[in-house]
Each structure stands twice: as C-alpha cells, then as structure tokens.
Design an enzyme around this catalytic site. Structure first.
Site, PDB file in Angstrom:
ATOM      1  N   ASP A  77     -39.360  15.499  40.091  1.00  0.00           N
ATOM      2  CA  ASP A  77     -40.365  14.845  40.790  1.00  0.00           C
ATOM      3  C   ASP A  77     -40.354  15.105  42.294  1.00  0.00           C
ATOM      4  O   ASP A  77     -39.148  15.139  42.767  1.00  0.00           O
ATOM      5  CB  ASP A  77     -40.463  13.306  40.689  1.00  0.00           C
ATOM      6  CG  ASP A  77     -41.773  12.480  40.959  1.00  0.00           C
ATOM      7  OD1 ASP A  77     -42.700  13.216  41.408  1.00  0.00           O
ATOM      8  OD2 ASP A  77     -41.789  11.296  40.991  1.00  0.00           O
TER       9      ASP A  77
ATOM     10  N   ASN B 248     -51.229  14.056  34.528  1.00  0.00           N
ATOM     11  CA  ASN B 248     -51.495  14.826  35.725  1.00  0.00           C
ATOM     12  C   ASN B 248     -53.113  15.396  35.893  1.00  0.00           C
ATOM     13  O   ASN B 248     -53.222  16.049  36.837  1.00  0.00           O
ATOM     14  CB  ASN B 248     -50.382  15.809  35.856  1.00  0.00           C
ATOM     15  CG  ASN B 248     -49.020  15.383  36.219  1.00  0.00           C
ATOM     16  OD1 ASN B 248     -47.946  15.940  35.542  1.00  0.00           O
ATOM     17  ND2 ASN B 248     -48.842  14.461  36.882  1.00  0.00           N
TER      18      ASN B 248
HETATM   19  C1  IPE Z   1     -43.930  12.854  36.396  1.00  0.00           C
HETATM   20  O1  IPE Z   1     -44.133  12.678  37.597  1.00  0.00           O
HETATM   21  C2  IPE Z   1     -44.621  13.807  35.584  1.00  0.00           C
HETATM   22  C3  IPE Z   1     -43.988  15.298  36.072  1.00  0.00           C
HETATM   23  C4  IPE Z   1     -42.687  15.475  36.599  1.00  0.00           C
HETATM   24  C5  IPE Z   1     -44.640  16.531  35.281  1.00  0.00           C
HETATM   25  P1  IPE Z   1     -45.349  12.150  38.337  1.00  0.00           P
HETATM   26  O2  IPE Z   1     -45.171  12.228  39.659  1.00  0.00           O
HETATM   27  O3  IPE Z   1     -46.702  12.339  37.658  1.00  0.00           O
HETATM   28  O4  IPE Z   1     -44.989  10.562  37.759  1.00  0.00           O
HETATM   29  P2  IPE Z   1     -45.526   9.122  38.442  1.00  0.00           P
HETATM   30  O5  IPE Z   1     -46.927   9.008  38.680  1.00  0.00           O
HETATM   31  O6  IPE Z   1     -44.555   8.997  39.632  1.00  0.00           O
HETATM   32  O7  IPE Z   1     -45.200   8.110  37.401  1.00  0.00           O
HETATM   33  C1  IPE Z   2     -43.704  16.900  40.584  1.00  0.00           C
HETATM   34  O1  IPE Z   2     -43.906  16.445  42.060  1.00  0.00           O
HETATM   35  C2  IPE Z   2     -44.524  17.881  39.935  1.00  0.00           C
HETATM   36  C3  IPE Z   2     -45.659  17.517  39.072  1.00  0.00           C
HETATM   37  C4  IPE Z   2     -45.665  16.280  38.819  1.00  0.00           C
HETATM   38  C5  IPE Z   2     -46.489  18.423  38.729  1.00  0.00           C
HETATM   39  P1  IPE Z   2     -45.220  15.801  42.506  1.00  0.00           P
HETATM   40  O2  IPE Z   2     -46.416  16.550  42.649  1.00  0.00           O
HETATM   41  O3  IPE Z   2     -45.309  14.442  41.708  1.00  0.00           O
HETATM   42  O4  IPE Z   2     -44.679  15.043  43.779  1.00  0.00           O
HETATM   43  P2  IPE Z   2     -44.984  13.435  44.541  1.00  0.00           P
HETATM   44  O5  IPE Z   2     -44.472  12.807  43.610  1.00  0.00           O
HETATM   45  O6  IPE Z   2     -46.073  13.694  44.896  1.00  0.00           O
HETATM   46  O7  IPE Z   2     -43.905  13.925  45.838  1.00  0.00           O
HETATM   47 MG    MG Z   3     -44.715  12.576  41.450  1.00  0.00          MG
END
Ligand code: IPE
Ligand code: IPE
Ligand code: MG
Length: 232
Positions: free
Chosen positions: A12, A60
């Site tokens: 994340d 996502n």
């Molecule tokens: C979790 O991250 C999913 C992945 C790393 C693919 P998200 O960014 O989607 O999760 P939330 O929204 O913070 O719970």
């Molecule tokens: C994790 O990074 C990657 C995926 C969930 C695909 P994020 O895209 O969730 O990054 P933040 O949480 O917005 O920083």
């Molecule tokens: Mg995230």
C-alpha cells in the site's frame, strides 16, 4: 530462527508516494513494481518459500477507469518483461483471485508466465489479482456444496482442513507473516481465512520505498515474535 515460510504483503502507499513528489499515481505503481522485484529477490536469499502480494483487490475496480487501465497495462507489461528474470531466479509464478475478471491480454500473459515457470523450484510468487477474501470463502463454499451434492464428500466430514482444500490457496501453507506498508492498520479483505494465526507487521514506509533493507527489518522483527497458537 527459521525465516517465515510464507510472507503475505499488502503493498500500500503507491499513490501517496507519487503525490508526495507531485507525480501521477501510475508513477507510484511503476515504482511499486520495482519493490516487488527487490523484495522477491531478498525473499529468495532469505530462504522464504512463498511470497503472496496483494496486487489488485476486487474493490480496486471502483477506482477511476484510467487508473484501472494503467494498472492492468502495468501488470501485462510486468508479466511479459519479467518472465526471463523469474526463470533466472528459479521463481514459480502462481495467482489467486477471480482471474477471469482481468482483461484478456492480462489473462493470456498470466497463464503463459505461470506455465513457463511451473517447474521452477525456488520461491513461489503468488499474485493476488481481483482478489477478495470474502469472495474466496464464498467460492470455496460453492465448491464444497457441489462436492456434497455430487456425493464426493459427506457433510459430516467437513472441517477446517477440508474447507482449506476448496480455497484458491489450497496448495500453499498459511502465511506466517503479513506485512502492510504505509501505516494502515487493516486487513482490507486479504486472505481472511488463512490469516487466523499470521504475525502482523505494519510499517509507515510507503510500498515504493520498501526494498531489501526494509524486508530484512521485518524479518528481524518476526524473529522476536513468540507464536503460541492459543497455547501457553
Ligand atoms: C489494499 O490496498 C489492496 C491492495 C494493496 C491491492 P487499498 O489501498 O485498496 O486498501 P484500503 O482502501 O486502504 O483499505
Ligand atoms: C497500492 O497503492 C496499490 C494498489 C492498491 C493497486 P495505492 O494505490 O492504494 O496507494 P495509496 O493508498 O493511494 O497511497
Ligand atoms: Mg491504498
């Protein structure tokens, strides 16, 4: 202290990494792919057998169309470009999730990479793609109900071990260590069934900044843990 056999990672913070630099979110995802390469290599060196990375959740799909398309493009590119490196490192690729939700081109590359690396005996890299822990449990339940209805198993035989055999993860051990980057203290629908006794390590580091040193730090932390599994 033996290293964890199986590490699961909620990667994340790619978006935040990009925002901090005034870059588009996709640049964060590209830099995150670099972290996957580094952490995979470090896992091989440390003797970790399984590495599951949460690359895309079912939730996502709700992101803006352009970001979803960019992530799918990145996945396809990673699978194409990375296969020779996976071969060189003796890595076996696997995937969990609703793979048929992915664009055709991604599915093709994924199946090709899985087949090409199938006989490798080093680290097993498991990509969680269009993955949801709750949907996995529902899919497992469906499969179990079908087996009962078709007379392959008796309802009275159902226990946790049998149920595990109906999940996407049937051929992998449960994770010993969960790493979540960028400080969020939640599971976000990842491996709900499998993590009942997994050790949790949360770091404020953003995923693109999580490399070999950071993994070694997580392993050091893990080595101090006492796993009791409900015993004394
Ligand atoms: C979790 O991250 C999913 C992945 C790393 C693919 P998200 O960014 O989607 O999760 P939330 O929204 O913070 O719970
Ligand atoms: C994790 O990074 C990657 C995926 C969930 C695909 P994020 O895209 O969730 O990054 P933040 O949480 O917005 O920083
Ligand atoms: Mg995230």
């Amino acid at each position: 202290m033996t290293p964890p056999r199986h590490i699961a990672i909620i990667m994340d913070g790619n978006g935040r990494w990009a925002r901090e630099r005034g870059l588009p979110r996709i640049r964060g995802h590209e830099e995150g792919a670099e972290s996957v390469r580094a952490v995979l290599r470090a896992c091989g060196e440390a003797g970790v057998e399984f590495l599951t990375v949460y690359a895309f959740s079912t939730e996502n799909w709700k992101r803006p169309e352009a970001e979803v398309a960019a992530l799918m493009g990145l996945l396809e590119h990673f699978l194409k470009q990375e296969t020779p490196e996976l071969m060189a490192q003796n890595v076996r690729l696997q995937a969990i999730g609703r793979i048929t939700d992915l664009p055709e081109a991604c599915q093709r590359e994924l199946h090709r990479a899985i087949e090409t690396t199938a006989k490798n005996t080093g680290v097993t890299l498991i990509l969680a793609l269009s993955y949801s822990g709750r949907i996995e449990i529902i899919d497992g339940l469906r499969s179990l109900v079908r087996a009962v209805r078709e007379g392959h198993i008796d309802e009275a035989m159902i226990d946790p071990e049998m149920f595990s055999q109906h999940l996407y993860t049937r051929s992998f051990p449960d994770p010993d260590l969960l790493i979540r980057t960028s400080g969020e203290m939640r599971i976000s629908n990842f491996l709900l069934w499998q993590m009942s006794y997994t050790e949790i390590y949360v770091t404020p580091k953003l995923w693109p900044d999580f490399r070999k040193e950071e993994l070694l730090e997580a392993l050091r932390d893990y080595s101090q843990r006492q796993r009791r599994y409900g015993g004394v």
